[in-house]
Design a protein around this motif. Sequence first.
Motif, PDB file in Angstrom:
ATOM      1  N   ARG A  91      46.440  78.801  41.808  1.00  0.00           N
ATOM      2  CA  ARG A  91      46.807  78.366  42.963  1.00  0.00           C
ATOM      3  C   ARG A  91      46.983  79.406  43.795  1.00  0.00           C
ATOM      4  O   ARG A  91      46.736  79.394  45.288  1.00  0.00           O
ATOM      5  N   ALA A  92      47.509  80.581  43.675  1.00  0.00           N
ATOM      6  CA  ALA A  92      47.624  81.912  44.444  1.00  0.00           C
ATOM      7  C   ALA A  92      46.356  82.265  44.546  1.00  0.00           C
ATOM      8  O   ALA A  92      46.061  82.656  46.157  1.00  0.00           O
ATOM      9  N   ASN A  93      45.420  82.246  43.962  1.00  0.00           N
ATOM     10  CA  ASN A  93      43.959  82.730  44.192  1.00  0.00           C
ATOM     11  C   ASN A  93      43.353  81.911  45.183  1.00  0.00           C
ATOM     12  O   ASN A  93      43.041  82.614  46.179  1.00  0.00           O
ATOM     13  N   ARG A  94      43.597  80.565  44.944  1.00  0.00           N
ATOM     14  CA  ARG A  94      43.187  79.680  46.024  1.00  0.00           C
ATOM     15  C   ARG A  94      43.589  79.760  47.366  1.00  0.00           C
ATOM     16  O   ARG A  94      42.862  79.561  48.615  1.00  0.00           O
ATOM     17  N   HIS A  95      45.064  80.078  47.516  1.00  0.00           N
ATOM     18  CA  HIS A  95      45.612  79.992  48.726  1.00  0.00           C
ATOM     19  C   HIS A  95      45.300  81.343  49.536  1.00  0.00           C
ATOM     20  O   HIS A  95      45.011  81.474  50.678  1.00  0.00           O
ATOM     21  N   TRP A  96      45.171  82.362  48.812  1.00  0.00           N
ATOM     22  CA  TRP A  96      44.811  83.704  49.336  1.00  0.00           C
ATOM     23  C   TRP A  96      43.432  83.631  50.087  1.00  0.00           C
ATOM     24  O   TRP A  96      43.192  84.326  51.003  1.00  0.00           O
ATOM     25  N   SER A  97      42.414  82.987  49.513  1.00  0.00           N
ATOM     26  CA  SER A  97      41.313  82.904  49.846  1.00  0.00           C
ATOM     27  C   SER A  97      40.761  81.816  51.011  1.00  0.00           C
ATOM     28  O   SER A  97      39.788  81.583  51.579  1.00  0.00           O
ATOM     29  N   SER A  98      42.054  80.918  51.145  1.00  0.00           N
ATOM     30  CA  SER A  98      41.849  79.744  52.154  1.00  0.00           C
ATOM     31  C   SER A  98      42.122  80.237  53.664  1.00  0.00           C
ATOM     32  O   SER A  98      42.482  81.506  53.737  1.00  0.00           O
TER      33      SER A  98
END
Length: 211
Positions: A91-98
């Motif tokens: 989730r954190a990974n997806r959020h940072w790249s969004s």
Amino acid sequence: MTSEPGRTRRRGTELEDAILRAAAEELTAGGYAGLTMDKVAQRAGTNKNALYRRWPNRLALGIAAYRQLAVAVEPPDTGDLRADALELLRRANRHWSSALGAILRELLAAAGGAAELLAQLPDQSADATAATWFTVLGRAVARGEAAPECLHPRVSTVAIVLLRNEFVVRGVPTAPDDVLVEIVDEVYLPLVRQRGTLNPGGAAPTGPRRG
């Protein structure tokens, strides 16, 4: 700015909500770099004085507007600590790249090391982060998957700290999934499972207990 004929003048919470909506829309449209007090005032149909009475500068307003965009998500509850930990990291990974993550990165860069400002960001609040990982770990302790001693802020959040370190050191907004798996399998799980044997007879763990 003069009120339009027939339009009721807004005050208090109503005006503040309108300003925050306008600021959030400006952030979405142009990021923090494109956020100005003039644009927000114009979009909200008010004047800059109304903004400055509530937020001392553009950064403070940007952080407040970001809080409007960030949506709280319940911690995962798969019944398996490894799966829950990986989901939190993903989730954190997806959020940072969004797109929203890009705004967050701009705000973090602008805030520098100002702890009082960083604490207002839901994604960066130490208390909020610890609470999420405490929840996941508390369930794991109740299932017998982890030692009660792992319920310590620095231990419980080590996985997300390592992921953030990847972003900082490598200068990229996302990490390969095999890095997330390595963080969980090689560092996080061994640490929380062996914590009790490393501290026999130690002090009671800090943080909420479950079960």
